[in-house]
Write a protein that holds these residues in place. Sequence first.
Motif, PDB file in Angstrom:
ATOM      1  N   ILE A  46       3.167   6.715  -1.640  1.00 15.91           N
ATOM      2  CA  ILE A  46       4.357   5.953  -2.038  1.00 15.91           C
ATOM      3  C   ILE A  46       4.075   5.422  -3.441  1.00 15.91           C
ATOM      4  N   SER A  47       4.614   6.127  -4.452  1.00 19.72           N
ATOM      5  CA  SER A  47       4.280   5.867  -5.863  1.00 19.72           C
ATOM      6  C   SER A  47       2.766   5.867  -6.063  1.00 19.72           C
ATOM      7  N   ASP A  48       2.100   6.707  -5.334  1.00 25.06           N
ATOM      8  CA  ASP A  48       0.645   6.842  -5.376  1.00 25.06           C
ATOM      9  C   ASP A  48       0.273   8.299  -5.131  1.00 25.06           C
ATOM     10  N   PRO A  49      -0.972   8.694  -5.504  1.00 26.45           N
ATOM     11  CA  PRO A  49      -1.380  10.082  -5.278  1.00 26.45           C
ATOM     12  C   PRO A  49      -1.470  10.432  -3.794  1.00 26.45           C
ATOM     13  N   PRO A  54      -3.986  -3.163   2.529  1.00 30.65           N
ATOM     14  CA  PRO A  54      -3.147  -4.322   2.161  1.00 30.65           C
ATOM     15  C   PRO A  54      -2.608  -4.251   0.730  1.00 30.65           C
ATOM     16  N   ILE A  55      -1.473  -4.931   0.512  1.00 27.22           N
ATOM     17  CA  ILE A  55      -0.904  -5.039  -0.844  1.00 27.22           C
ATOM     18  C   ILE A  55      -1.236  -6.407  -1.448  1.00 27.22           C
ATOM     19  N   GLY A  56      -2.147  -7.115  -0.862  1.00 25.64           N
ATOM     20  CA  GLY A  56      -2.536  -8.426  -1.393  1.00 25.64           C
ATOM     21  C   GLY A  56      -3.373  -9.203  -0.394  1.00 25.64           C
ATOM     22  N   GLY A  65      11.265   3.791  -7.014  1.00 19.61           N
ATOM     23  CA  GLY A  65       9.893   3.615  -7.513  1.00 19.61           C
ATOM     24  C   GLY A  65       9.919   3.188  -8.967  1.00 19.61           C
ATOM     25  N   PHE A  66       8.978   3.698  -9.756  1.00 23.52           N
ATOM     26  CA  PHE A  66       8.893   3.292 -11.163  1.00 23.52           C
ATOM     27  C   PHE A  66       9.941   4.015 -12.009  1.00 23.52           C
ATOM     28  N   LEU A  67      10.530   3.269 -12.932  1.00 22.31           N
ATOM     29  CA  LEU A  67      11.470   3.855 -13.892  1.00 22.31           C
ATOM     30  C   LEU A  67      10.683   4.450 -15.056  1.00 22.31           C
ATOM     31  N   PHE A  71      13.255  -0.564  -6.704  1.00 23.89           N
ATOM     32  CA  PHE A  71      12.410  -0.161  -7.837  1.00 23.89           C
ATOM     33  C   PHE A  71      11.046  -0.848  -7.761  1.00 23.89           C
ATOM     34  N   TYR A  72      10.030  -0.188  -8.292  1.00 23.10           N
ATOM     35  CA  TYR A  72       8.735  -0.832  -8.525  1.00 23.10           C
ATOM     36  C   TYR A  72       8.664  -1.193 -10.005  1.00 23.10           C
ATOM     37  N   GLU A  73       8.062  -2.336 -10.296  1.00 20.04           N
ATOM     38  CA  GLU A  73       7.926  -2.705 -11.703  1.00 20.04           C
ATOM     39  C   GLU A  73       6.634  -3.473 -11.937  1.00 20.04           C
ATOM     40  N   SER A  74       6.144  -3.364 -13.170  1.00 20.16           N
ATOM     41  CA  SER A  74       4.889  -4.034 -13.525  1.00 20.16           C
ATOM     42  C   SER A  74       5.200  -5.252 -14.387  1.00 20.16           C
ATOM     43  N   GLU A  84       2.935  -8.358  -9.613  1.00 21.46           N
ATOM     44  CA  GLU A  84       3.533  -7.077  -9.221  1.00 21.46           C
ATOM     45  C   GLU A  84       4.915  -7.330  -8.633  1.00 21.46           C
ATOM     46  N   PHE A  85       5.828  -6.416  -8.906  1.00 16.10           N
ATOM     47  CA  PHE A  85       7.229  -6.660  -8.558  1.00 16.10           C
ATOM     48  C   PHE A  85       7.873  -5.496  -7.805  1.00 16.10           C
ATOM     49  N   VAL A  86       8.742  -5.880  -6.876  1.00 17.68           N
ATOM     50  CA  VAL A  86       9.725  -4.936  -6.361  1.00 17.68           C
ATOM     51  C   VAL A  86      11.076  -5.525  -6.763  1.00 17.68           C
ATOM     52  N   VAL A  87      11.930  -4.705  -7.360  1.00 21.97           N
ATOM     53  CA  VAL A  87      13.280  -5.167  -7.708  1.00 21.97           C
ATOM     54  C   VAL A  87      14.261  -4.399  -6.830  1.00 21.97           C
ATOM     55  N   SER A 100       0.836  -1.764   5.407  1.00 24.81           N
ATOM     56  CA  SER A 100       1.591  -2.380   4.312  1.00 24.81           C
ATOM     57  C   SER A 100       2.231  -1.345   3.390  1.00 24.81           C
ATOM     58  N   CYS A 101       3.405  -1.708   2.914  1.00 21.66           N
ATOM     59  CA  CYS A 101       4.080  -0.937   1.869  1.00 21.66           C
ATOM     60  C   CYS A 101       4.974  -1.939   1.143  1.00 21.66           C
ATOM     61  N   ALA A 102       4.789  -2.062  -0.168  1.00 19.35           N
ATOM     62  CA  ALA A 102       5.460  -3.141  -0.905  1.00 19.35           C
ATOM     63  C   ALA A 102       6.983  -3.066  -0.781  1.00 19.35           C
ATOM     64  N   PHE A 103       7.549  -1.859  -0.877  1.00 18.15           N
ATOM     65  CA  PHE A 103       9.017  -1.827  -0.893  1.00 18.15           C
ATOM     66  C   PHE A 103       9.601  -2.113   0.487  1.00 18.15           C
ATOM     67  N   VAL A 104       8.906  -1.708   1.535  1.00 17.72           N
ATOM     68  CA  VAL A 104       9.399  -2.001   2.888  1.00 17.72           C
ATOM     69  C   VAL A 104       9.329  -3.509   3.130  1.00 17.72           C
ATOM     70  N   ALA A 119      -3.585   0.264  -3.122  1.00 14.62           N
ATOM     71  CA  ALA A 119      -2.934  -0.754  -2.288  1.00 14.62           C
ATOM     72  C   ALA A 119      -1.747  -0.120  -1.585  1.00 14.62           C
ATOM     73  N   GLY A 120      -1.480  -0.549  -0.384  1.00 16.31           N
ATOM     74  CA  GLY A 120      -0.296  -0.089   0.336  1.00 16.31           C
ATOM     75  C   GLY A 120      -0.473   1.299   0.921  1.00 16.31           C
ATOM     76  N   THR A 121       0.642   1.994   1.022  1.00 16.81           N
ATOM     77  CA  THR A 121       0.660   3.293   1.688  1.00 16.81           C
ATOM     78  C   THR A 121       0.441   4.407   0.668  1.00 16.81           C
ATOM     79  N   GLU A 167       4.625 -10.525  -6.083  1.00 22.21           N
ATOM     80  CA  GLU A 167       3.338 -10.943  -5.492  1.00 22.21           C
ATOM     81  C   GLU A 167       3.408 -11.111  -3.966  1.00 22.21           C
ATOM     82  N   LEU A 168       4.041 -10.157  -3.313  1.00 22.58           N
ATOM     83  CA  LEU A 168       4.206 -10.249  -1.859  1.00 22.58           C
ATOM     84  C   LEU A 168       2.868 -10.363  -1.151  1.00 22.58           C
ATOM     85  N   THR A 169       2.836 -11.199  -0.168  1.00 22.12           N
ATOM     86  CA  THR A 169       1.661 -11.494   0.690  1.00 22.12           C
ATOM     87  C   THR A 169       0.550 -12.236  -0.050  1.00 22.12           C
TER      88      THR A 169
END
Length: 277
Positions: free
Chosen positions: A90-93, A12-14, A135-137, A160-163, A219-222, A114-118, A85-87, A189-191
């Motif tokens: 996807i911006s993860d190892p 889960p992402i939340g 993903g992250f800039l 984009f992913y953003e903190s 946590e943000f997706v833009v 779950s995947c935040a951007f989807v 969190a998530g998949t 803050e999805l979910t």
Amino acid sequence: MSEPVLYIVATPIGNLADLSERAREVLGRVDHVAAEDTRHSGRLLAHFNIKVPMISVHDHNERQRAEHVINLLRNGESIALVSDAGTPLISDPGFHLVRAVREAGFRVSPVPGSCAFVAALSASGLPSDRFQFIGFLPAKSGARLQALEALSENTETLVFYESTHRIVDSLKAMSEAFGCERYAVVARELTKTFETIHGDSLEGLLEWIQADANQQRGEFVVLVQGAEKVLDDESINPEAERILRILAKEMPPKKAAGVAAEITGYKKNRLYQLLID
Ligand code: SAM
């Protein structure tokens, strides 16, 4: 003995209720869970009463750990890879591990979830038929602006992913690179309890987020609407040229070309070239 598998398990992402039944079943059945942060994922497993030995696989040890994971697979043991969190991947190892395991000839099987951007894209109201996941800039402001400027004429939805630390600076940079009128959506803050999905021009989003510190937390997706489709015609029509010349009297050529591009649909570079010529 069943075939050893490396499972790629989304978590889960939340909202913990988003862990799928199959994910729970797989996590409870494998011989090892490989996690980005074993303490963090240990809490998730404990919540579901899953007791499995854990190994750590993160950005800094992934290549070495691949050999260990391959040896476990050779012994007939199955492993589930999870991220915080998530998949995973996807911006993860996980990329180097998955590649090495596949190259070694073992089966890699996804357990999607779950995947935040989807999640963000699906609820944003922005075109989802074609999009580009960035993903992250880059963290440094110069590199960030450069990365955004390179995307400014892209006609697909940009994701984009953003903190929490950089959300305001990133929206400012996006406004500079894409123009303050460009429509965008912030999915925060999805979910979770304070889930917010808010769309406006980049200028409007900046005003909204700066007016309320609470909206800068989490946590943000833009998601940014793609640039208007450009006209292919190399020759620029007189009306577009007139707009360009009026703007060029009021602002530097690069900016004038950018604004004129938004109004007329011609490529910014083409208009800039016309001004310089
Ligand atoms: N692997 C994850 C996925 O599948 O989405 C992404 C991991 S990445 C390290 C973490 C980033 O994902 C956060 O900084 C944020 O940009 C985004 N994110 C994760 N959870 C989120 C949520 N609940 N709401 C909005 N964005 C989220």
